[in-house]
Structures are given as structure tokens and as C-alpha cells.
Design a protein around this motif. Structure first.
Motif, PDB file in Angstrom:
ATOM      1  N   LEU A  46      27.531  43.414  39.024  1.00 47.36           N
ATOM      2  CA  LEU A  46      28.098  42.121  38.651  1.00 47.36           C
ATOM      3  C   LEU A  46      29.442  42.388  37.996  1.00 47.36           C
ATOM      4  O   LEU A  46      29.561  43.242  37.113  1.00 47.36           O
ATOM      5  CB  LEU A  46      27.166  41.394  37.688  1.00 47.36           C
ATOM      6  N   ILE A  47      30.471  41.641  38.425  1.00 48.01           N
ATOM      7  CA  ILE A  47      31.824  41.905  37.948  1.00 48.01           C
ATOM      8  C   ILE A  47      32.613  40.603  37.864  1.00 48.01           C
ATOM      9  O   ILE A  47      32.379  39.678  38.646  1.00 48.01           O
ATOM     10  CB  ILE A  47      32.541  42.935  38.869  1.00 48.01           C
ATOM     11  N   ALA A  48      33.521  40.537  36.904  1.00 53.16           N
ATOM     12  CA  ALA A  48      34.417  39.391  36.756  1.00 53.16           C
ATOM     13  C   ALA A  48      35.805  39.926  36.422  1.00 53.16           C
ATOM     14  O   ALA A  48      35.955  40.790  35.560  1.00 53.16           O
ATOM     15  CB  ALA A  48      33.924  38.449  35.661  1.00 53.16           C
ATOM     16  N   TRP A  49      36.807  39.424  37.143  1.00 60.22           N
ATOM     17  CA  TRP A  49      38.177  39.904  36.985  1.00 60.22           C
ATOM     18  C   TRP A  49      39.019  38.910  36.196  1.00 60.22           C
ATOM     19  O   TRP A  49      38.857  37.699  36.318  1.00 60.22           O
ATOM     20  CB  TRP A  49      38.828  40.100  38.348  1.00 60.22           C
TER      21      TRP A  49
ATOM     22  N   ARG B 120      41.091  33.559  31.256  1.00 59.08           N
ATOM     23  CA  ARG B 120      40.792  32.836  32.488  1.00 59.08           C
ATOM     24  C   ARG B 120      40.387  33.845  33.551  1.00 59.08           C
ATOM     25  O   ARG B 120      41.109  34.825  33.770  1.00 59.08           O
ATOM     26  CB  ARG B 120      42.017  32.038  32.952  1.00 59.08           C
ATOM     27  N   PHE B 121      39.291  33.607  34.216  1.00 58.01           N
ATOM     28  CA  PHE B 121      38.807  34.546  35.224  1.00 58.01           C
ATOM     29  C   PHE B 121      39.367  34.219  36.596  1.00 58.01           C
ATOM     30  O   PHE B 121      39.536  33.057  36.958  1.00 58.01           O
ATOM     31  CB  PHE B 121      37.274  34.606  35.201  1.00 58.01           C
ATOM     32  N   GLU B 122      39.658  35.280  37.328  1.00 57.06           N
ATOM     33  CA  GLU B 122      40.291  35.176  38.639  1.00 57.06           C
ATOM     34  C   GLU B 122      39.248  34.953  39.724  1.00 57.06           C
ATOM     35  O   GLU B 122      38.101  35.369  39.594  1.00 57.06           O
ATOM     36  CB  GLU B 122      41.067  36.464  38.948  1.00 57.06           C
ATOM     37  N   ARG B 123      39.695  34.319  40.780  1.00 58.74           N
ATOM     38  CA  ARG B 123      38.866  34.138  41.967  1.00 58.74           C
ATOM     39  C   ARG B 123      39.688  34.626  43.150  1.00 58.74           C
ATOM     40  O   ARG B 123      40.849  34.235  43.301  1.00 58.74           O
ATOM     41  CB  ARG B 123      38.467  32.680  42.137  1.00 58.74           C
ATOM     42  N   TYR B 124      39.070  35.485  43.956  1.00 52.48           N
ATOM     43  CA  TYR B 124      39.762  36.080  45.090  1.00 52.48           C
ATOM     44  C   TYR B 124      39.116  35.640  46.395  1.00 52.48           C
ATOM     45  O   TYR B 124      37.880  35.565  46.489  1.00 52.48           O
ATOM     46  CB  TYR B 124      39.746  37.616  44.981  1.00 52.48           C
ATOM     47  N   GLU B 125      39.949  35.380  47.359  1.00 51.51           N
ATOM     48  CA  GLU B 125      39.468  34.990  48.680  1.00 51.51           C
ATOM     49  C   GLU B 125      38.541  36.077  49.232  1.00 51.51           C
ATOM     50  O   GLU B 125      38.852  37.267  49.154  1.00 51.51           O
ATOM     51  CB  GLU B 125      40.665  34.801  49.615  1.00 51.51           C
ATOM     52  N   GLY B 126      37.401  35.643  49.753  1.00 48.16           N
ATOM     53  CA  GLY B 126      36.433  36.585  50.308  1.00 48.16           C
ATOM     54  C   GLY B 126      35.489  37.180  49.282  1.00 48.16           C
ATOM     55  O   GLY B 126      34.613  37.977  49.635  1.00 48.16           O
ATOM     56  N   MET B 127      35.677  36.851  48.009  1.00 49.93           N
ATOM     57  CA  MET B 127      34.819  37.356  46.932  1.00 49.93           C
ATOM     58  C   MET B 127      34.288  36.139  46.171  1.00 49.93           C
ATOM     59  O   MET B 127      34.844  35.746  45.152  1.00 49.93           O
ATOM     60  CB  MET B 127      35.603  38.264  45.986  1.00 49.93           C
ATOM     61  N   GLU B 128      33.241  35.531  46.704  1.00 50.70           N
ATOM     62  CA  GLU B 128      32.695  34.311  46.111  1.00 50.70           C
ATOM     63  C   GLU B 128      32.156  34.576  44.703  1.00 50.70           C
ATOM     64  O   GLU B 128      31.325  35.463  44.518  1.00 50.70           O
ATOM     65  CB  GLU B 128      31.587  33.738  46.988  1.00 50.70           C
ATOM     66  N   THR B 129      32.635  33.796  43.757  1.00 48.38           N
ATOM     67  CA  THR B 129      32.172  33.920  42.377  1.00 48.38           C
ATOM     68  C   THR B 129      31.433  32.652  41.969  1.00 48.38           C
ATOM     69  O   THR B 129      31.598  31.600  42.585  1.00 48.38           O
ATOM     70  CB  THR B 129      33.348  34.165  41.412  1.00 48.38           C
ATOM     71  N   ASP B 130      30.656  32.753  40.909  1.00 40.38           N
ATOM     72  CA  ASP B 130      29.969  31.570  40.387  1.00 40.38           C
ATOM     73  C   ASP B 130      30.939  30.747  39.543  1.00 40.38           C
ATOM     74  O   ASP B 130      32.136  31.055  39.473  1.00 40.38           O
ATOM     75  CB  ASP B 130      28.705  31.970  39.627  1.00 40.38           C
ATOM     76  N   ASP B 131      30.427  29.712  38.902  1.00 47.04           N
ATOM     77  CA  ASP B 131      31.277  28.815  38.104  1.00 47.04           C
ATOM     78  C   ASP B 131      31.975  29.518  36.952  1.00 47.04           C
ATOM     79  O   ASP B 131      33.038  29.100  36.510  1.00 47.04           O
ATOM     80  CB  ASP B 131      30.457  27.643  37.563  1.00 47.04           C
ATOM     81  N   LYS B 132      31.384  30.618  36.462  1.00 45.32           N
ATOM     82  CA  LYS B 132      31.983  31.372  35.360  1.00 45.32           C
ATOM     83  C   LYS B 132      33.064  32.332  35.847  1.00 45.32           C
ATOM     84  O   LYS B 132      33.839  32.843  35.059  1.00 45.32           O
ATOM     85  CB  LYS B 132      30.917  32.181  34.620  1.00 45.32           C
ATOM     86  N   GLY B 133      33.059  32.645  37.153  1.00 46.01           N
ATOM     87  CA  GLY B 133      33.991  33.624  37.687  1.00 46.01           C
ATOM     88  C   GLY B 133      33.364  34.979  37.908  1.00 46.01           C
ATOM     89  O   GLY B 133      34.060  35.971  38.097  1.00 46.01           O
ATOM     90  N   ILE B 134      32.031  35.040  37.915  1.00 44.85           N
ATOM     91  CA  ILE B 134      31.325  36.310  38.099  1.00 44.85           C
ATOM     92  C   ILE B 134      30.968  36.493  39.575  1.00 44.85           C
ATOM     93  O   ILE B 134      30.375  35.599  40.189  1.00 44.85           O
ATOM     94  CB  ILE B 134      30.043  36.361  37.240  1.00 44.85           C
ATOM     95  N   PHE B 135      31.316  37.644  40.117  1.00 48.48           N
ATOM     96  CA  PHE B 135      30.954  37.991  41.487  1.00 48.48           C
ATOM     97  C   PHE B 135      29.545  38.563  41.469  1.00 48.48           C
ATOM     98  O   PHE B 135      29.274  39.558  40.807  1.00 48.48           O
ATOM     99  CB  PHE B 135      31.942  39.013  42.062  1.00 48.48           C
ATOM    100  N   ARG B 136      28.636  37.917  42.195  1.00 49.39           N
ATOM    101  CA  ARG B 136      27.229  38.329  42.241  1.00 49.39           C
ATOM    102  C   ARG B 136      26.815  38.630  43.678  1.00 49.39           C
ATOM    103  O   ARG B 136      25.654  38.538  44.024  1.00 49.39           O
ATOM    104  CB  ARG B 136      26.345  37.226  41.666  1.00 49.39           C
ATOM    105  N   GLY B 137      27.786  38.999  44.530  1.00 45.71           N
ATOM    106  CA  GLY B 137      27.542  39.135  45.950  1.00 45.71           C
ATOM    107  C   GLY B 137      27.169  40.511  46.434  1.00 45.71           C
ATOM    108  O   GLY B 137      27.363  40.812  47.606  1.00 45.71           O
ATOM    109  N   GLY B 138      26.660  41.364  45.609  1.00 41.17           N
ATOM    110  CA  GLY B 138      26.290  42.717  46.008  1.00 41.17           C
ATOM    111  C   GLY B 138      27.034  43.728  45.169  1.00 41.17           C
ATOM    112  O   GLY B 138      28.203  43.536  44.838  1.00 41.17           O
ATOM    113  N   GLY B 139      26.364  44.784  44.817  1.00 42.36           N
ATOM    114  CA  GLY B 139      26.955  45.778  43.920  1.00 42.36           C
ATOM    115  C   GLY B 139      26.846  45.299  42.491  1.00 42.36           C
ATOM    116  O   GLY B 139      26.142  44.331  42.194  1.00 42.36           O
TER     117      GLY B 139
END
Length: 129
Positions: A108-111, A87-106
Motif C-alpha cells: 500500500l502506497i500514497a504519493w 495533498r496526495f497525488e493521483r497518477y493515471e493508471g494507478m487507481e487510488t482510493d478517496d484518501k490517495g492510497i494505491f491498493r492495487g497490488g504490492g
């Protein structure tokens, strides 16, 4: 003095059996028991590096990413891990897509976390990151 030392990192978990199952079966990494009496496992990672996992009854998970796994295709890696039950994490201030991937700069990462709550990531390396 330590420039030629083959340093390694390590982290704690409260349950070695759960760690061995997660890292070996769920993530598909090579895991070996280093010492049953001391409660030590080793993750054997690409590039010949090992990471020590040790038992600690009063373990508190780190509040930062302890282990990053570079991947060529983060979407494929996330899909495969999700299918394995991760299960992928979602962190406040780090908007992720539906899969849980952060695509907001830098890169691509998923925690995600291991059973002990330690934070891990998959991070895309290469031209499209």
C-alpha cells in the motif's frame, strides 16, 4: 573499495527555506542547516541515515519517487499528513482510493510532493501491506 563507505543520497530544491519548513514543520523530521553559504540542509532520518538537500536555482523535479517513508499504518499516516496540509497525488493508471492510497497490488502506497515538486511516498510495511 566503497563497501565500507557511509554513502548518503541527496536531492535538489530551488528554495531551502521552503524545504526546511516542509520537511521540519509539516513532516516533523529533524532538519539541520549544514552550510548556509553553500545552501545545504540535512534530513536526519531514523536509522542514523542523513539525506542532503541542496539549493539549485534551475531545479527540475524528478519524475520518480525520491524518498519513501515506511509506515506501519498507511491510513493513519495519510490522515495525519492530510491534516498537516499534504495533498496526495493521483497518477493515471494507478487507481487510488478517496484518501490517495494505491491498493492495487504490492505494498500500500500514497504519493505526495514537497514544495519543489519532488515526489515522496508513504508505504505500508508489515503483514497487512
Amino acid at each position: 573499495m566503497l563497501a565500507d563507505s557511509k554513502a548518503f543520497s541527496g536531492f535538489a530544491v530551488p528554495d531551502l527555506a521552503a524545504a526546511k519548513d516542509f520537511y521540519g514543520e509539516t513532516l516533523g523530521l529533524q532538519v539541520s542547516v549544514q552550510d548556509d553559504n553553500l545552501g545545504l540542509l540535512a534530513l536526519h532520518l531514523a536509522g542514523g541515515r542523513d539525506v542532503l538537500i541542496y539549493a539549485k536555482a534551475d531545479h527540475t523535479p524528478a519524475t520518480y519517487t525520491i524518498l519513501n517513508f515506511p509506515v506501519e499504518d498507511i491510513d493513519a499516516a495519510v490522515d495525519e499528513l492530510t491534516a498537516a496540509g499534504v495533498r496526495f497525488e493521483r497518477y493515471e493508471g494507478m487507481e487510488t482510493d478517496d484518501k490517495g492510497i494505491f491498493r492495487g497490488g504490492g505494498p500500500l502506497i500514497a504519493w505526495f510532493t514537497d514544495p519543489a515538486g519532488n515526489i515522496l511516498s508513504v508505504v505500508q510495511q508489515g503483514e497487512d501491506s
